[in-house]
Write a protein that holds these residues in place. Structure first.
Motif, mmCIF file in Angstrom:
data_model
loop_
_atom_site.group_PDB
_atom_site.id
_atom_site.type_symbol
_atom_site.label_atom_id
_atom_site.label_comp_id
_atom_site.label_asym_id
_atom_site.label_seq_id
_atom_site.Cartn_x
_atom_site.Cartn_y
_atom_site.Cartn_z
ATOM 1 N N LYS A 189 33.661 51.582 -34.107
ATOM 2 C CA LYS A 189 34.896 52.085 -33.498
ATOM 3 C C LYS A 189 35.451 51.088 -32.501
ATOM 4 O O LYS A 189 34.712 50.539 -31.675
ATOM 5 C CB LYS A 189 34.633 53.423 -32.791
ATOM 6 N N GLY A 190 36.746 50.859 -32.589
ATOM 7 C CA GLY A 190 37.395 49.924 -31.687
ATOM 8 C C GLY A 190 37.348 48.483 -32.159
ATOM 9 O O GLY A 190 38.060 47.632 -31.623
ATOM 10 N N ARG A 191 36.525 48.189 -33.159
ATOM 11 C CA ARG A 191 36.426 46.824 -33.690
ATOM 12 C C ARG A 191 36.919 46.739 -35.129
ATOM 13 O O ARG A 191 37.494 45.725 -35.529
ATOM 14 C CB ARG A 191 34.982 46.329 -33.616
ATOM 15 N N PHE A 192 36.660 47.769 -35.915
ATOM 16 C CA PHE A 192 37.031 47.784 -37.325
ATOM 17 C C PHE A 192 38.193 48.761 -37.527
ATOM 18 O O PHE A 192 38.275 49.800 -36.876
ATOM 19 C CB PHE A 192 35.863 48.251 -38.201
ATOM 20 N N THR A 193 39.061 48.403 -38.476
ATOM 21 C CA THR A 193 40.168 49.277 -38.847
ATOM 22 C C THR A 193 40.241 49.364 -40.359
ATOM 23 O O THR A 193 40.286 48.336 -41.041
ATOM 24 C CB THR A 193 41.504 48.740 -38.308
ATOM 25 N N ILE A 194 40.254 50.590 -40.868
ATOM 26 C CA ILE A 194 40.412 50.802 -42.306
ATOM 27 C C ILE A 194 41.843 51.255 -42.549
ATOM 28 O O ILE A 194 42.388 52.077 -41.810
ATOM 29 C CB ILE A 194 39.377 51.830 -42.835
ATOM 30 N N PHE A 195 42.466 50.707 -43.575
ATOM 31 C CA PHE A 195 43.852 51.076 -43.845
ATOM 32 C C PHE A 195 44.173 50.818 -45.304
ATOM 33 O O PHE A 195 43.497 50.051 -45.987
ATOM 34 C CB PHE A 195 44.817 50.314 -42.939
ATOM 35 N N PHE B 214 27.043 54.275 -43.521
ATOM 36 C CA PHE B 214 28.491 54.536 -43.492
ATOM 37 C C PHE B 214 29.156 53.657 -42.439
ATOM 38 O O PHE B 214 28.645 53.512 -41.323
ATOM 39 C CB PHE B 214 28.748 56.005 -43.183
ATOM 40 N N VAL B 215 30.308 53.103 -42.787
ATOM 41 C CA VAL B 215 31.082 52.280 -41.853
ATOM 42 C C VAL B 215 32.424 52.930 -41.525
ATOM 43 O O VAL B 215 32.748 53.143 -40.359
ATOM 44 C CB VAL B 215 31.311 50.865 -42.426
ATOM 45 N N ALA B 216 33.189 53.241 -42.562
ATOM 46 C CA ALA B 216 34.521 53.810 -42.344
ATOM 47 C C ALA B 216 35.008 54.436 -43.642
ATOM 48 O O ALA B 216 34.532 54.086 -44.729
ATOM 49 C CB ALA B 216 35.512 52.751 -41.873
ATOM 50 N N ALA B 217 35.959 55.358 -43.527
ATOM 51 C CA ALA B 217 36.528 55.997 -44.705
ATOM 52 C C ALA B 217 37.973 56.358 -44.451
ATOM 53 O O ALA B 217 38.403 56.530 -43.297
ATOM 54 C CB ALA B 217 35.737 57.245 -45.084
ATOM 55 N N ILE B 218 38.719 56.508 -45.545
ATOM 56 C CA ILE B 218 40.135 56.853 -45.476
ATOM 57 C C ILE B 218 40.511 57.574 -46.758
ATOM 58 O O ILE B 218 39.912 57.321 -47.815
ATOM 59 C CB ILE B 218 40.989 55.571 -45.293
ATOM 60 N N THR B 219 41.461 58.475 -46.680
ATOM 61 C CA THR B 219 41.955 59.087 -47.899
ATOM 62 C C THR B 219 42.806 58.074 -48.661
ATOM 63 O O THR B 219 43.417 57.195 -48.058
ATOM 64 C CB THR B 219 42.798 60.335 -47.597
ATOM 65 N N TRP B 220 42.817 58.201 -49.973
ATOM 66 C CA TRP B 220 43.539 57.247 -50.792
ATOM 67 C C TRP B 220 45.021 57.217 -50.428
ATOM 68 O O TRP B 220 45.668 56.186 -50.494
ATOM 69 C CB TRP B 220 43.353 57.570 -52.267
ATOM 70 N N ARG B 221 45.562 58.343 -50.027
ATOM 71 C CA ARG B 221 46.968 58.367 -49.630
ATOM 72 C C ARG B 221 47.190 57.613 -48.331
ATOM 73 O O ARG B 221 48.324 57.358 -47.935
ATOM 74 C CB ARG B 221 47.480 59.809 -49.496
#
Length: 126
Positions: free
Chosen positions: A65-71, A47-54
């Protein structure tokens, strides 16, 4: 049915940045979770990162953390993973996945995700 296409991988030097994009097609609901995972030969998918579709709640692995951003990239209707300060240890095939369950908390085990893309290679040289 959801189909996922990843893009943006490549070969970079340590310290550089890359942005990956995950483009879903098919019916996507706001409660779905979109996750990024990575895998190296002989190892389990991580696992790296996750976000809700909304585009609301997010979750990250400690290693990024602190290096990657999911958006959510609303202009392209994609889920992007901005990766900065890349390290050789980040070298892997990166996969996008969708969890279709409406959960209280975003989930991290790969086997709880229902749909997967084909992956994109990220190679970070030292």
């Amino acid at each position: 049915q959801v189909q996922l296409v990843e893009s943006g991988g490549g070969l970079v030097q340590a310290g550089a940045s890359l942005r990956l994009s995950c483009a879903p097609s098919g019916e996507m609901y706001s409660a779905y979770t979109v996750g990024w995972f990575r895998q190296t030969p002989g190892k389990e998918r991580e696992f790296v990162a996750a976000i809700t579709w909304r585009g609301g709640r997010t979750k990250y692995a400690d290693s990024v953390k602190g290096r990657f951003t999911i958006f959510r990239n609303n202009a392209k209707s994609t889920i992007d993973l901005q990766m900065n300060s890349l390290k050789p240890a980040d070298t892997a095939v990166y996969y996008c996945a969708v969890d279709t369950r409406d959960r209280v908390q975003l989930t991290t085990p790969a086997n709880e995700y229902d749909y997967w893309g084909q992956g994109t290679q990220v190679t970070v040289s030292s």
